[in-house]
Motif scaffolding. Structure first.
Motif, PDB file in Angstrom:
ATOM      1  N   GLU A  20       0.829  -1.208   0.000  1.00 30.46           N
ATOM      2  CA  GLU A  20       0.000   0.000   0.000  1.00 30.46           C
ATOM      3  C   GLU A  20       0.864   1.259   0.000  1.00 30.46           C
ATOM      4  N   ILE A  21       1.979   1.229   0.732  1.00 29.52           N
ATOM      5  CA  ILE A  21       2.892   2.385   0.728  1.00 29.52           C
ATOM      6  C   ILE A  21       3.479   2.586  -0.661  1.00 29.52           C
ATOM      7  N   ASN A  22       3.872   1.499  -1.310  1.00 24.37           N
ATOM      8  CA  ASN A  22       4.424   1.616  -2.665  1.00 24.37           C
ATOM      9  C   ASN A  22       3.382   2.183  -3.636  1.00 24.37           C
ATOM     10  N   LEU A  23       2.138   1.735  -3.489  1.00 26.56           N
ATOM     11  CA  LEU A  23       1.078   2.251  -4.358  1.00 26.56           C
ATOM     12  C   LEU A  23       0.854   3.742  -4.103  1.00 26.56           C
ATOM     13  N   GLY A  24       0.855   4.150  -2.832  1.00 28.41           N
ATOM     14  CA  GLY A  24       0.664   5.567  -2.518  1.00 28.41           C
ATOM     15  C   GLY A  24       1.811   6.424  -3.015  1.00 28.41           C
ATOM     16  N   ARG A  25       3.051   5.904  -2.964  1.00 34.42           N
ATOM     17  CA  ARG A  25       4.205   6.679  -3.421  1.00 34.42           C
ATOM     18  C   ARG A  25       4.123   6.929  -4.929  1.00 34.42           C
ATOM     19  N   GLU A  26       3.694   5.919  -5.675  1.00 32.16           N
ATOM     20  CA  GLU A  26       3.604   6.081  -7.126  1.00 32.16           C
ATOM     21  C   GLU A  26       2.323   6.796  -7.560  1.00 32.16           C
ATOM     22  N   GLY A  27       1.308   6.804  -6.701  1.00 33.60           N
ATOM     23  CA  GLY A  27       0.021   7.394  -7.099  1.00 33.60           C
ATOM     24  C   GLY A  27      -0.255   8.744  -6.483  1.00 33.60           C
ATOM     25  N   THR A  28       0.779   9.496  -6.168  1.00 34.00           N
ATOM     26  CA  THR A  28       0.588  10.811  -5.550  1.00 34.00           C
ATOM     27  C   THR A  28      -0.137  11.770  -6.494  1.00 34.00           C
ATOM     28  N   SER A  29       0.197  11.714  -7.760  1.00 31.40           N
ATOM     29  CA  SER A  29      -0.450  12.631  -8.722  1.00 31.40           C
ATOM     30  C   SER A  29      -1.946  12.333  -8.845  1.00 31.40           C
ATOM     31  N   ILE A  60      -2.828   7.262   1.192  1.00 34.15           N
ATOM     32  CA  ILE A  60      -3.087   7.458  -0.240  1.00 34.15           C
ATOM     33  C   ILE A  60      -3.233   6.109  -0.934  1.00 34.15           C
ATOM     34  N   GLY A  61      -2.319   5.171  -0.616  1.00 34.32           N
ATOM     35  CA  GLY A  61      -2.386   3.860  -1.251  1.00 34.32           C
ATOM     36  C   GLY A  61      -3.667   3.126  -0.916  1.00 34.32           C
ATOM     37  N   ARG A  62      -4.109   3.193   0.329  1.00 38.31           N
ATOM     38  CA  ARG A  62      -5.351   2.523   0.712  1.00 38.31           C
ATOM     39  C   ARG A  62      -6.552   3.125  -0.020  1.00 38.31           C
ATOM     40  N   HIS A  63      -6.545   4.464  -0.129  1.00 33.08           N
ATOM     41  CA  HIS A  63      -7.670   5.113  -0.816  1.00 33.08           C
ATOM     42  C   HIS A  63      -7.682   4.745  -2.296  1.00 33.08           C
ATOM     43  N   LEU A  64      -6.513   4.771  -2.927  1.00 35.39           N
ATOM     44  CA  LEU A  64      -6.453   4.414  -4.344  1.00 35.39           C
ATOM     45  C   LEU A  64      -6.848   2.959  -4.556  1.00 35.39           C
ATOM     46  N   ALA A 107      -5.139   2.836 -10.399  1.00 33.28           N
ATOM     47  CA  ALA A 107      -3.736   2.443 -10.475  1.00 33.28           C
ATOM     48  C   ALA A 107      -2.921   3.556 -11.110  1.00 33.28           C
ATOM     49  N   PRO A 108      -1.709   3.800 -10.641  1.00 38.56           N
ATOM     50  CA  PRO A 108      -0.853   4.805 -11.282  1.00 38.56           C
ATOM     51  C   PRO A 108      -0.477   4.343 -12.690  1.00 38.56           C
ATOM     52  N   PRO A 109      -0.457   5.258 -13.650  1.00 39.72           N
ATOM     53  CA  PRO A 109      -0.187   4.847 -15.044  1.00 39.72           C
ATOM     54  C   PRO A 109       1.184   4.201 -15.214  1.00 39.72           C
ATOM     55  N   ASN A 110       2.170   4.662 -14.456  1.00 43.21           N
ATOM     56  CA  ASN A 110       3.529   4.142 -14.637  1.00 43.21           C
ATOM     57  C   ASN A 110       3.772   2.836 -13.878  1.00 43.21           C
ATOM     58  N   ALA A 111       2.857   2.427 -12.990  1.00 49.39           N
ATOM     59  CA  ALA A 111       3.040   1.173 -12.231  1.00 49.39           C
ATOM     60  C   ALA A 111       1.682   0.550 -11.948  1.00 49.39           C
ATOM     61  N   PRO A 112       0.987   0.058 -12.955  1.00 50.38           N
ATOM     62  CA  PRO A 112      -0.351  -0.516 -12.718  1.00 50.38           C
ATOM     63  C   PRO A 112      -0.310  -1.814 -11.914  1.00 50.38           C
ATOM     64  N   HIS A 113       0.853  -2.491 -11.899  1.00 43.89           N
ATOM     65  CA  HIS A 113       0.927  -3.769 -11.182  1.00 43.89           C
ATOM     66  C   HIS A 113       0.826  -3.590  -9.665  1.00 43.89           C
ATOM     67  N   LEU A 114       1.090  -2.377  -9.171  1.00 43.67           N
ATOM     68  CA  LEU A 114       1.041  -2.172  -7.722  1.00 43.67           C
ATOM     69  C   LEU A 114      -0.376  -2.334  -7.184  1.00 43.67           C
ATOM     70  N   LEU A 115      -1.373  -1.927  -7.969  1.00 45.62           N
ATOM     71  CA  LEU A 115      -2.756  -2.090  -7.525  1.00 45.62           C
ATOM     72  C   LEU A 115      -3.112  -3.571  -7.409  1.00 45.62           C
TER      73      LEU A 115
END
Length: 601
Positions: free
Chosen positions: A14-23, A238-242, A248-256
């Motif tokens: 979830e932290i990794n997803l939030g870091r990449e999905g800040t935008s 942020i990651g939990r909300h996303l 999913a962040p466009p540059n790392a969709p696998h994180l979701l």
């Protein structure tokens, strides 16, 4: 444990997803606080990074100053070394001159002393010449010669004195020159030391400053890492909300997908935990306590039994406590050794008597061909209160099931039970199984006693007892083992074997034989004191033929004097036995006549 691990993995994803999905988080008003907190922390990180850059530039400048300081130091030291080199050469030359002057002055002094000694010697000769009575015919000529020689000595001495004065002046001037050269050289060396000290102090100051700057860099980097870790809660939200919104962040969709995978695993663990809690609530507490009690009881019993099992010897002869003499024959080894095979081939009419005498009543064991089916025969002998000899026999076989089936089906044998252990007997023989592959054979009373010993109803020959310890010291792989704690009775149990002196001197005697070619023997003796053991060891070493021979025979028990080892009150002898002596020894143990030996000899 698995649940905690899965929680950590989920939080990390979830932290990794939030870091990449800040935008993407900027589109959600509910995440405004997290975005603001992240911007503040990023600004703080930039300031820390700027400070790290400035400190690193300062460290580079300090290192450059240290290098410049080292370069200047080398230049100044090199210049001073150039100044020092001619001064050092002058000092060395002055030192050589001083040494030369000293040698010349010493030589002049020796010549002056020699001149004075010559003058005294000539004066002595002149006095002795004048004192002669009657005077020699050429007295005048000799006196004139001596006087002429003495007259030349003052002139020579005056020249030597003048030379000494010159050498003294030259030595003084050379020493003054050496002192001046040493002074000049000392000034240059002091300058070198001063320069080195100044530059060294400057380098130490720069080095200390560099270490302080490096420590500041480490602290700043640690602060930078701390700020980065402080961003994790915001990234986590942020990651939990996303993940909840499935964005999913466009540059790392696998994180979701990874977050959802860990959430599913977490759900399964929680469901399994709930099911276990439900089952636990339905369990009868009394039954659970009974189960725990059973488990603990089994563990306690194992803790008691296992040490006893491992402390027990792998193969043990269960013999009565009153056993005085033990004779053990390794039948496997007996069949393969050279002496029995040759003896059986050379004298087939005598050998059966020898074999029967060695195994005794064990020959009556039903359904067993002892030379091939048995692995060991143990005979334990003792004397009861009435003075009657009692013999206890144990036969170890490869398999005893055939014997048990035979006696069970034989109507001549009557079966009876002693505390659950069956004994089969007929008027002249009794048989009982006292081990997985061990039979007790012999008279009914002796077999019954062996059964009671095996069951613990009667005391046995303790494994920590002296006799059993010594018996175990005789290797089980030996062909024949004989031990007695009353050696004087051996002549009554068997035909005389050892000399009466040896038997009387010993408190315990053990013999092990390997009947290969040559026959090897190991003799253990225990005496009443260390002094007696030392004395007997000396006697055996000095006069072995007196002690190590067969009783009532001229045959010796050894081919070479034995190797003797003493430990406390015990002696251990190792030696090779002549074949004739070995044959006679076996015949006497078997209690047969000596005709076979006479033939063998």
């Amino acid at each position: 444990m698995a649940l905690r691990h899965e929680k950590r993995l989920l939080q990390k994803s979830e932290i990794n997803l939030g870091r990449e999905g800040t935008s993407q988080a900027a589109n959600f008003p509910e995440l405004r606080n997290e975005i603001v907190a992240l911007k503040k922390l990023e600004q703080e990180q930039k300031e820390v990074a700027l400070r790290i850059t400035q400190i690193e530039e300062g460290i580079k400048k300090i290192e450059a100053e240290r290098q410049e300081n080292a370069r200047r130091q080398n230049e100044v030291i090199a210049k001073l070394e150039l100044e020092k080199r001619p001064l050092l050469q002058q000092r060395n030359e002055a030192k050589s001159t001083v040494e030369l002057c000293e040698r010349e002055l010493t030589a002049v002094e020796r010549r002056i002393q020699a001149n004075d000694a010559n003058d005294r010697e000539l004066l002595k000769q002149l006095s002795e010449l004048q004192a002669l009575a009657p005077p020699p015919p050429d007295l005048e000529r000799q006196s004139a010669s001596i006087s002429a020689r003495r007259a030349r000595l003052p002139e020579e001495r005056a020249e030597l004195v003048r030379a000494r004065l010159g050498s003294t002046d030259a030595s003084r001037l050379a020493k003054e020159k050496l002192a001046a050269a040493d002074a000049e050289l000392s000034v240059v060396e002091k300058n070198i030391e001063r320069v080195r000290g100044e530059f060294g102090a400057r380098d130490r100051a720069l080095s200390e400053n560099s270490r302080a700057q490096q420590e500041a860099v480490r602290e700043a980097r640690a602060h930078h890492q701390t700020v980065e870790e402080r961003k994790n809660p915001a990234y986590l939200n942020i990651g939990r909300h996303l993940a909840s919104q499935r964005i999913a962040p466009p540059n790392a969709p696998h994180l979701l997908a990874e977050v959802h995978r860990h959430r599913d695993a977490m759900g399964r663990h929680l469901q399994h935990r709930a099911e276990l809690a439900l089952l636990s609530s339905k369990i009868d507490k009394q039954e659970l306590r009974k189960f725990y009690f059973s488990v603990v009881s089994v563990l306690v019993l194992l803790a008691i039994i296992l040490p006893l099992v491992f402390q027990s010897p792998r193969q043990r002869e269960w013999l009565p406590q009153e056993t005085e003499t033990i004779l053990s024959i390794n039948t496997d080894q007996f069949e393969h050794d050279d002496l029995p095979k040759h003896w059986q081939k050379d004298q087939p009419d005598i050998w059966p008597n020898i074999w029967s005498g060695l195994i005794g009543a064990a020959a009556q064991t039903p359904m067993l061909n002892l030379p091939h089916d048995a692995t060991r025969i143990t005979r334990a002998l003792t004397t009861d209160e009435a003075g009657k000899m009692r013999e206890f026999i144990l036969v170890e076989a490869r398999s005893v099931s055939r014997v048990i089936r035979s006696v069970e089906n034989d109507k001549r044998f009557e079966k009876r039970v002693i505390s659950g252990l069956p004994v089969w007997e007929q008027p002249d023989l009794a048989v009982a199984r006292v081990g997985p592959t061990t039979l007790a054979v012999g008279a009914s009373t002796e077999v019954d006693e062996l059964v009671r010993v095996r069951l613990g109803m009667k005391p046995d020959l303790k494994i920590t007892g002296q006799l059993f310890d010594r018996f175990q010291a005789l290797d089980r792989e030996n062909t024949l083992r004989l031990i007695s704690r009353n050696p004087a009775d051996l002549s009554r149990i068997f035909h005389p074997i050892f000399t009466s002196e040896l038997l009387d001197a010993s408190q315990l005697l053990g013999l092990a034989l390997t009947l290969q070619n040559p026959v090897r023997a190991k003799l253990l003796l225990k005496l009443n004191s260390s002094e007696s053991a030392s004395q007997l060891a000396r006697d055996l070493h000095n006069d072995p033929q007196r002690w190590l021979r067969l009783q009532d025979s001229e045959l010796l028990l050894y081919t070479q004097p034995p190797e003797i080892q003493r430990q406390g009150t015990g002696l251990e002898l190792r030696f090779s036995v002549p074949e004739n002596s070995a044959r006679l020894l076996l015949e006497r143990i078997a209690k047969t006549n000596a005709a076979g030996v006479g033939a063998a000899q």
